[in-house]
Structure formats: C-alpha cells, structure tokens
Design a protein around this motif. Structure first.
Motif, mmCIF file in Angstrom:
data_model
loop_
_atom_site.group_PDB
_atom_site.id
_atom_site.type_symbol
_atom_site.label_atom_id
_atom_site.label_comp_id
_atom_site.label_asym_id
_atom_site.label_seq_id
_atom_site.Cartn_x
_atom_site.Cartn_y
_atom_site.Cartn_z
ATOM 1 N N GLU A 1 0.833 -1.203 0.000
ATOM 2 C CA GLU A 1 0.000 0.000 0.000
ATOM 3 C C GLU A 1 0.869 1.255 0.000
ATOM 4 N N ASP A 2 1.885 1.291 0.848
ATOM 5 C CA ASP A 2 2.785 2.450 0.916
ATOM 6 C C ASP A 2 3.472 2.702 -0.420
ATOM 7 N N PHE A 3 3.918 1.624 -1.072
ATOM 8 C CA PHE A 3 4.590 1.743 -2.367
ATOM 9 C C PHE A 3 3.650 2.344 -3.414
ATOM 10 N N LEU A 4 2.444 1.783 -3.533
ATOM 11 C CA LEU A 4 1.495 2.287 -4.536
ATOM 12 C C LEU A 4 1.141 3.751 -4.278
ATOM 13 N N ARG A 5 0.972 4.115 -3.013
ATOM 14 C CA ARG A 5 0.648 5.503 -2.691
ATOM 15 C C ARG A 5 1.832 6.436 -2.976
ATOM 16 N N SER A 6 3.037 6.006 -2.674
ATOM 17 C CA SER A 6 4.201 6.884 -2.869
ATOM 18 C C SER A 6 4.537 7.079 -4.341
ATOM 19 N N CYS A 7 4.203 6.102 -5.193
ATOM 20 C CA CYS A 7 4.507 6.203 -6.622
ATOM 21 C C CYS A 7 3.463 6.996 -7.402
ATOM 22 N N ASN A 8 2.305 7.228 -6.795
ATOM 23 C CA ASN A 8 1.229 7.956 -7.471
ATOM 24 C C ASN A 8 0.819 7.326 -8.789
ATOM 25 N N PHE A 9 0.887 5.993 -8.875
ATOM 26 C CA PHE A 9 0.429 5.304 -10.079
ATOM 27 C C PHE A 9 -1.089 5.446 -10.193
ATOM 28 N N GLU A 10 -1.554 5.760 -11.374
ATOM 29 C CA GLU A 10 -2.992 5.734 -11.630
ATOM 30 C C GLU A 10 -3.435 4.308 -11.918
ATOM 31 N N PHE A 11 -2.508 3.509 -12.459
ATOM 32 C CA PHE A 11 -2.787 2.106 -12.761
ATOM 33 C C PHE A 11 -1.478 1.334 -12.726
ATOM 34 N N ILE A 12 -1.589 0.009 -12.609
ATOM 35 C CA ILE A 12 -0.432 -0.865 -12.755
ATOM 36 C C ILE A 12 -0.755 -1.907 -13.810
ATOM 37 N N ILE A 13 0.291 -2.361 -14.489
ATOM 38 C CA ILE A 13 0.173 -3.430 -15.468
ATOM 39 C C ILE A 13 0.770 -4.672 -14.825
ATOM 40 N N VAL A 14 0.030 -5.771 -14.863
ATOM 41 C CA VAL A 14 0.497 -7.014 -14.252
ATOM 42 C C VAL A 14 0.492 -8.116 -15.307
ATOM 43 N N TRP A 15 1.451 -9.040 -15.197
ATOM 44 C CA TRP A 15 1.507 -10.178 -16.100
ATOM 45 C C TRP A 15 1.969 -11.409 -15.348
ATOM 46 N N CYS A 16 1.559 -12.564 -15.860
ATOM 47 C CA CYS A 16 1.838 -13.852 -15.222
ATOM 48 C C CYS A 16 2.671 -14.733 -16.143
ATOM 49 N N ASP A 17 3.138 -15.835 -15.582
ATOM 50 C CA ASP A 17 3.931 -16.789 -16.354
ATOM 51 C C ASP A 17 3.189 -17.363 -17.552
ATOM 52 N N ASN A 18 1.879 -17.504 -17.465
ATOM 53 C CA ASN A 18 1.133 -18.108 -18.574
ATOM 54 C C ASN A 18 0.778 -17.096 -19.669
ATOM 55 N N GLY A 19 1.289 -15.874 -19.553
ATOM 56 C CA GLY A 19 1.050 -14.857 -20.580
ATOM 57 C C GLY A 19 -0.104 -13.923 -20.286
ATOM 58 N N THR A 20 -0.865 -14.204 -19.231
ATOM 59 C CA THR A 20 -1.968 -13.325 -18.856
ATOM 60 C C THR A 20 -1.422 -11.950 -18.505
ATOM 61 N N MET A 21 -2.045 -10.936 -19.074
ATOM 62 C CA MET A 21 -1.635 -9.565 -18.797
ATOM 63 C C MET A 21 -2.893 -8.734 -18.577
ATOM 64 N N ASP A 22 -2.813 -7.806 -17.626
ATOM 65 C CA ASP A 22 -3.972 -6.976 -17.336
ATOM 66 C C ASP A 22 -3.500 -5.635 -16.807
ATOM 67 N N SER A 23 -4.410 -4.694 -16.786
ATOM 68 C CA SER A 23 -4.146 -3.374 -16.220
ATOM 69 C C SER A 23 -5.170 -3.134 -15.121
ATOM 70 N N PHE A 24 -4.698 -2.697 -13.957
ATOM 71 C CA PHE A 24 -5.581 -2.413 -12.832
ATOM 72 C C PHE A 24 -5.466 -0.954 -12.435
ATOM 73 N N ASP A 25 -6.605 -0.292 -12.287
ATOM 74 C CA ASP A 25 -6.600 1.038 -11.698
ATOM 75 C C ASP A 25 -6.178 0.915 -10.240
ATOM 76 N N VAL A 26 -5.454 1.912 -9.752
ATOM 77 C CA VAL A 26 -5.099 1.980 -8.337
ATOM 78 C C VAL A 26 -6.089 2.943 -7.689
ATOM 79 N N ALA A 27 -6.854 2.434 -6.737
ATOM 80 C CA ALA A 27 -7.882 3.237 -6.062
ATOM 81 C C ALA A 27 -7.417 3.581 -4.657
#
Length: 166
Positions: free
Chosen positions: A91-117
C-alpha cells in the motif's frame, strides 16, 4: 519456460526485431527461437530452453536495491472480489509512486491493467482492480496460493510480474 528479453533492448531496437531469431551457441549449434514482439513482456518462446543464469531484467531476478517484492495470500474472500485491497508496504509503495494504474503479467502470458484506487476518508484504503477476480481465473490462481508482485527498481515502471511462490 521462456527466455526474457531485456526491455531496454526492445525499446532501442524494436523496429529491427523480427519474429524469429537465430543464435549460435558455444558448440557452434544453430538455434532458432520465436520472439513475441511484446513491449510489456518481451519473450523468446518456441525453441528456447530454461536459462541457467538469471539476468537483471528477468521476472525471477530478485536482489535488494534492484527489485521490490510484495506478497499476497489468495483467499476465498479476496479471489471472489473484483478488486484486491492491499496493505502495509505494498500500500505504501502504490501511494508513494502515485500510479494511476499498474500493469500485471503472469507466467502463462496473462496480462492486465488495474486502476489503483486510493481512499482517505472515512478511513485509508488502497486497492487494485476492477478485474482482479478475472485476472485470478486467467492467471490460474486459486485460494491458498501465495503470490509475489515483483516491481523492478533499476528501471522503475508501473509494471509488475505476478507469480506463485507455492
């Protein structure tokens, strides 16, 4: 098992990179591999074998000062929600970086974008989503899994590799 390509190499030479690459190993044997042409998670796929040494840009490279990892238990409660509430240092990291969203990906190739609320009233909460529940399904995560969200610090971005530790 895929070979990961240094993202800085991809940024610099993207227009010159083809879908098939040829390598000659130390025994003068020719290897042809396929490149997925992704700027988010550049991989050498077909024709690649497991790597013995892990370079700094690789999803499994972890070293103090180069990477930052956050751990999340997948529970019956949080896997069913469309968002994931995060706490502590994540939580501290996400708040300090001021990201509006993060992009996440997995070993199986799944990729997504999540808004940071972020919410501060009536109490402080931080969450990522909407789509967390679907990401878990596509990433093949189940209740009981222990996940690592790994961010790279030597080339800081809002991109995280997410993988199971158990």
């Amino acid at each position: 098992i895929f070979g990961e390509v240094d993202p800085s190499f991809v940024r610099e030479y993207d227009s010159d990179l083809l879908e098939n690459w040829s390598f000659i190993d130390y025994k003068d044997k020719l290897h042809v591999v396929s490149y997925n042409k992704s700027s988010i998670r550049p991989l050498l796929t077909y024709g690649w074998r497991e790597m013995k040494e892990i370079p700094k840009y690789h999803s499994r490279f972890i070293r103090f000062g180069y990477t930052l990892e956050f751990y999340v238990d997948v529970t019956l409660d949080n896997i069913a929600k469309p968002f994931l509430s995060v706490f502590g240092s994540f939580e501290d990291f996400l708040r300090s970086c001021n990201f509006e969203f993060i992009i996440v990906w997995c070993d199986n190739g799944t990729m997504d974008s999540f808004d940071v609320a972020l919410t501060d009233t009536p109490f402080k909460t931080t969450s990522i989503g909407i789509g967390w529940d679907n990401f878990c399904v596509r990433g093949e995560f189940v209740a009981g899994d222990f996940l690592c969200f790994k961010f790279t610090l030597f080339n800081p971005t809002n991109v995280a590799c997410v993988y199971k530790l158990n």
